[in-house]
Design a protein around this motif. Structure first.
Motif, PDB file in Angstrom:
ATOM      1  N   PRO A  83       0.817  -1.224   0.000  1.00  0.00           N
ATOM      2  CA  PRO A  83       0.000   0.000   0.000  1.00  0.00           C
ATOM      3  C   PRO A  83       0.847   1.268   0.000  1.00  0.00           C
ATOM      4  O   PRO A  83       0.384   2.316  -0.466  1.00  0.00           O
ATOM      5  N   ILE A  84       2.105   1.194   0.463  1.00  0.00           N
ATOM      6  CA  ILE A  84       2.929   2.426   0.443  1.00  0.00           C
ATOM      7  C   ILE A  84       3.254   2.831  -1.001  1.00  0.00           C
ATOM      8  O   ILE A  84       3.576   3.972  -1.266  1.00  0.00           O
ATOM      9  N   MET A  85       3.159   1.885  -1.934  1.00  0.00           N
ATOM     10  CA  MET A  85       3.483   2.182  -3.341  1.00  0.00           C
ATOM     11  C   MET A  85       2.207   2.612  -4.069  1.00  0.00           C
ATOM     12  O   MET A  85       1.687   1.939  -4.964  1.00  0.00           O
ATOM     13  N   ALA A  86       1.695   3.761  -3.637  1.00  0.00           N
ATOM     14  CA  ALA A  86       0.343   4.163  -4.019  1.00  0.00           C
ATOM     15  C   ALA A  86       0.164   4.326  -5.529  1.00  0.00           C
ATOM     16  O   ALA A  86      -0.859   3.898  -6.074  1.00  0.00           O
ATOM     17  N   SER A  87       1.145   4.933  -6.215  1.00  0.00           N
ATOM     18  CA  SER A  87       0.992   5.153  -7.664  1.00  0.00           C
ATOM     19  C   SER A  87       0.928   3.823  -8.400  1.00  0.00           C
ATOM     20  O   SER A  87       0.067   3.620  -9.267  1.00  0.00           O
ATOM     21  N   ALA A  88       1.853   2.938  -8.045  1.00  0.00           N
ATOM     22  CA  ALA A  88       1.902   1.632  -8.720  1.00  0.00           C
ATOM     23  C   ALA A  88       0.606   0.860  -8.441  1.00  0.00           C
ATOM     24  O   ALA A  88      -0.006   0.282  -9.344  1.00  0.00           O
ATOM     25  N   LEU A  89       0.191   0.890  -7.185  1.00  0.00           N
ATOM     26  CA  LEU A  89      -0.989   0.114  -6.802  1.00  0.00           C
ATOM     27  C   LEU A  89      -2.234   0.606  -7.531  1.00  0.00           C
ATOM     28  O   LEU A  89      -3.036  -0.190  -8.037  1.00  0.00           O
ATOM     29  N   ARG A  90      -2.357   1.925  -7.635  1.00  0.00           N
ATOM     30  CA  ARG A  90      -3.521   2.481  -8.335  1.00  0.00           C
ATOM     31  C   ARG A  90      -3.526   2.023  -9.795  1.00  0.00           C
ATOM     32  O   ARG A  90      -4.555   1.656 -10.346  1.00  0.00           O
ATOM     33  N   MET A  91      -2.341   2.015 -10.391  1.00  0.00           N
ATOM     34  CA  MET A  91      -2.253   1.576 -11.786  1.00  0.00           C
ATOM     35  C   MET A  91      -2.622   0.091 -11.890  1.00  0.00           C
ATOM     36  O   MET A  91      -3.436  -0.293 -12.730  1.00  0.00           O
ATOM     37  N   TYR A  92      -2.086  -0.732 -11.035  1.00  0.00           N
ATOM     38  CA  TYR A  92      -2.367  -2.173 -11.110  1.00  0.00           C
ATOM     39  C   TYR A  92      -3.853  -2.476 -10.878  1.00  0.00           C
ATOM     40  O   TYR A  92      -4.449  -3.289 -11.588  1.00  0.00           O
ATOM     41  N   LEU A  93      -4.437  -1.814  -9.885  1.00  0.00           N
ATOM     42  CA  LEU A  93      -5.861  -2.066  -9.610  1.00  0.00           C
ATOM     43  C   LEU A  93      -6.715  -1.602 -10.783  1.00  0.00           C
ATOM     44  O   LEU A  93      -7.678  -2.265 -11.167  1.00  0.00           O
ATOM     45  N   GLY A  94      -6.324  -0.488 -11.389  1.00  0.00           N
ATOM     46  CA  GLY A  94      -7.052   0.032 -12.553  1.00  0.00           C
ATOM     47  C   GLY A  94      -6.983  -0.908 -13.751  1.00  0.00           C
ATOM     48  O   GLY A  94      -7.846  -0.878 -14.624  1.00  0.00           O
ATOM     49  N   LEU A  95      -5.940  -1.736 -13.788  1.00  0.00           N
ATOM     50  CA  LEU A  95      -5.787  -2.685 -14.902  1.00  0.00           C
ATOM     51  C   LEU A  95      -6.513  -3.998 -14.655  1.00  0.00           C
ATOM     52  O   LEU A  95      -6.572  -4.854 -15.529  1.00  0.00           O
ATOM     53  N   GLY A  96      -7.019  -4.163 -13.432  1.00  0.00           N
ATOM     54  CA  GLY A  96      -7.773  -5.385 -13.143  1.00  0.00           C
ATOM     55  C   GLY A  96      -7.061  -6.353 -12.214  1.00  0.00           C
ATOM     56  O   GLY A  96      -7.582  -7.428 -11.913  1.00  0.00           O
ATOM     57  N   PHE A  97      -5.869  -5.998 -11.744  1.00  0.00           N
ATOM     58  CA  PHE A  97      -5.200  -6.857 -10.750  1.00  0.00           C
ATOM     59  C   PHE A  97      -6.026  -6.851  -9.465  1.00  0.00           C
ATOM     60  O   PHE A  97      -6.594  -5.804  -9.111  1.00  0.00           O
ATOM     61  N   THR A  98      -6.076  -7.999  -8.791  1.00  0.00           N
ATOM     62  CA  THR A  98      -6.730  -8.033  -7.487  1.00  0.00           C
ATOM     63  C   THR A  98      -5.772  -8.631  -6.459  1.00  0.00           C
ATOM     64  O   THR A  98      -4.922  -9.454  -6.794  1.00  0.00           O
ATOM     65  N   ARG A  99      -5.950  -8.192  -5.216  1.00  0.00           N
ATOM     66  CA  ARG A  99      -5.104  -8.707  -4.130  1.00  0.00           C
ATOM     67  C   ARG A  99      -5.653 -10.059  -3.713  1.00  0.00           C
ATOM     68  O   ARG A  99      -6.825 -10.168  -3.365  1.00  0.00           O
ATOM     69  N   ASP A 100      -4.860 -11.108  -3.786  1.00  0.00           N
ATOM     70  CA  ASP A 100      -5.427 -12.413  -3.428  1.00  0.00           C
ATOM     71  C   ASP A 100      -4.794 -13.000  -2.184  1.00  0.00           C
ATOM     72  O   ASP A 100      -5.245 -14.039  -1.710  1.00  0.00           O
ATOM     73  N   ARG A 101      -3.777 -12.343  -1.654  1.00  0.00           N
ATOM     74  CA  ARG A 101      -3.120 -12.944  -0.496  1.00  0.00           C
ATOM     75  C   ARG A 101      -2.256 -11.914   0.238  1.00  0.00           C
ATOM     76  O   ARG A 101      -1.565 -11.117  -0.398  1.00  0.00           O
ATOM     77  N   ASP A 102      -2.321 -11.937   1.575  1.00  0.00           N
ATOM     78  CA  ASP A 102      -1.382 -11.123   2.356  1.00  0.00           C
ATOM     79  C   ASP A 102      -0.039 -11.823   2.352  1.00  0.00           C
ATOM     80  O   ASP A 102       0.011 -13.060   2.395  1.00  0.00           O
ATOM     81  N   LEU A 103       1.018 -11.065   2.319  1.00  0.00           N
ATOM     82  CA  LEU A 103       2.358 -11.646   2.384  1.00  0.00           C
ATOM     83  C   LEU A 103       3.031 -11.189   3.670  1.00  0.00           C
ATOM     84  O   LEU A 103       2.583 -10.217   4.291  1.00  0.00           O
ATOM     85  N   ASP A 104       4.099 -11.864   4.056  1.00  0.00           N
ATOM     86  CA  ASP A 104       4.843 -11.419   5.229  1.00  0.00           C
ATOM     87  C   ASP A 104       5.396 -10.027   4.950  1.00  0.00           C
ATOM     88  O   ASP A 104       5.829  -9.746   3.821  1.00  0.00           O
ATOM     89  N   PRO A 105       5.384  -9.181   5.970  1.00  0.00           N
ATOM     90  CA  PRO A 105       5.971  -7.846   5.768  1.00  0.00           C
ATOM     91  C   PRO A 105       7.453  -7.954   5.396  1.00  0.00           C
ATOM     92  O   PRO A 105       8.119  -8.928   5.756  1.00  0.00           O
ATOM     93  N   ILE A 106       7.940  -7.004   4.615  1.00  0.00           N
ATOM     94  CA  ILE A 106       9.367  -6.927   4.285  1.00  0.00           C
ATOM     95  C   ILE A 106       9.943  -5.734   5.031  1.00  0.00           C
ATOM     96  O   ILE A 106       9.509  -4.597   4.823  1.00  0.00           O
ATOM     97  N   ARG A 107      10.844  -6.011   5.945  1.00  0.00           N
ATOM     98  CA  ARG A 107      11.484  -4.951   6.762  1.00  0.00           C
ATOM     99  C   ARG A 107      10.461  -3.967   7.311  1.00  0.00           C
ATOM    100  O   ARG A 107      10.593  -2.747   7.188  1.00  0.00           O
ATOM    101  N   GLY A 108       9.386  -4.533   7.851  1.00  0.00           N
ATOM    102  CA  GLY A 108       8.376  -3.713   8.527  1.00  0.00           C
ATOM    103  C   GLY A 108       7.320  -3.139   7.601  1.00  0.00           C
ATOM    104  O   GLY A 108       6.391  -2.472   8.057  1.00  0.00           O
ATOM    105  N   VAL A 109       7.420  -3.386   6.301  1.00  0.00           N
ATOM    106  CA  VAL A 109       6.444  -2.831   5.352  1.00  0.00           C
ATOM    107  C   VAL A 109       5.493  -3.946   4.897  1.00  0.00           C
ATOM    108  O   VAL A 109       5.937  -5.032   4.515  1.00  0.00           O
ATOM    109  N   ALA A 110       4.188  -3.649   4.941  1.00  0.00           N
ATOM    110  CA  ALA A 110       3.168  -4.646   4.573  1.00  0.00           C
ATOM    111  C   ALA A 110       3.178  -4.887   3.062  1.00  0.00           C
ATOM    112  O   ALA A 110       3.335  -3.941   2.272  1.00  0.00           O
ATOM    113  N   TYR A 111       3.032  -6.140   2.661  1.00  0.00           N
ATOM    114  CA  TYR A 111       2.980  -6.498   1.230  1.00  0.00           C
ATOM    115  C   TYR A 111       1.813  -7.428   0.970  1.00  0.00           C
ATOM    116  O   TYR A 111       1.344  -8.146   1.865  1.00  0.00           O
ATOM    117  N   GLY A 112       1.336  -7.422  -0.260  1.00  0.00           N
ATOM    118  CA  GLY A 112       0.314  -8.375  -0.669  1.00  0.00           C
ATOM    119  C   GLY A 112       0.653  -8.925  -2.041  1.00  0.00           C
ATOM    120  O   GLY A 112       1.437  -8.331  -2.786  1.00  0.00           O
TER     121      GLY A 112
END
Ligand SMILES: CC(C)(COP(=O)(O)OP(=O)(O)OC[C@H]1O[C@@H](n2cnc3c(N)ncnc32)[C@H](O)[C@@H]1OP(=O)(O)O)[C@@H](O)C(=O)NCCC(=O)NCCS
Length: 175
Positions: A126-155
């Motif tokens: 979620p910290i990568m807001a520009s990239a995420l907005r682009m990916y969601l706009g293209l139809g990507f969906t979040r299907d799984r939470d991942l382990d955080p990387i160095r304290g940052v949440a990933y999916g």
């Protein structure tokens, strides 16, 4: 601005690594142990040994890059072997907002189509807001939470092959 998309060549190594670090610098206060994370980011060009690295060049300078990990290529265990995976989408701050990121993503989606991948996957935060907005706009969906990387949440985000054509259509309409 006339960005040219082309495959990585060895002479691009230092520029690609520099662009990757410049692109991620905005996150420096968000990752724990930034110096070692940043060192890893600065090895982006090494991914060309095992995957397809594409660069975007503007007036002879590298402005952005991305990695397409095609089916069968070495990848993180979070992605099945036959998927296409998009990694390390980076555009240097001075070149943002001109559609370079979109063109790099389009090139990965075309590569996924060419390789007949059943799914395109990527991991982002979620910290990568520009990239995420682009990916969601293209139809990507979040299907799984991942382990955080160095304290940052990933999916994990996915786009099935059946949605590739529509995503590419949207990208070319925005170009
Ligand atoms: C994500 C990134 C690659 C986009 O590159 P870009 O070339 O600016 O992208 P585009 O011009 O194709 O625009 C794509 C989106 O970026 C955002 N954007 C546009 N202009 C921008 C600017 N001047 N500054 C920052 N973000 C901008 C917008 O959200 C845009 O979508 P929108 O037009 O629907 O609003 C770039 O912001 C980047 O390198 N970010 C840091 C690294 C990163 O987070 N990578 C993703 C890893 S998963």
């Amino acid at each position: 601005m006339h960005p040219v998309l082309r495959p990585f060549s060895h002479g691009d190594r230092d520029s690609v690594n520099r662009v990757a670090q410049a692109a991620f610098a905005q996150y420096r206060d968000l990752y724990q142990d930034w110096p070692s994370f940043n060192e890893g980011i600065g090895r982006m060009a090494a991914l060309a040994d095992s995957a397809e690295l594409l660069v975007s060049e503007v007036d002879g300078k590298i402005a952005g890059a991305v990695v397409h990990v095609g089916p069968g290529r070495p990848r993180s265990t979070i992605f099945p072997e036959d998927w296409s995976v998009i990694r390390m989408l980076v555009v240097a701050p001075a070149y943002r907002g001109h559609g370079i990121g979109r063109r790099l993503v389009a090139a990965c989606l075309r590569a996924a189509q060419r390789d007949g991948a059943p799914m395109v996957g990527l991991h982002t935060s979620p910290i990568m807001a520009s990239a995420l907005r682009m990916y969601l706009g293209l139809g990507f969906t979040r299907d799984r939470d991942l382990d955080p990387i160095r304290g940052v949440a990933y999916g994990r985000y996915v786009l099935p092959a059946a949605k590739l054509k529509a995503a590419l259509g949207r990208l070319s309409a925005q170009a």
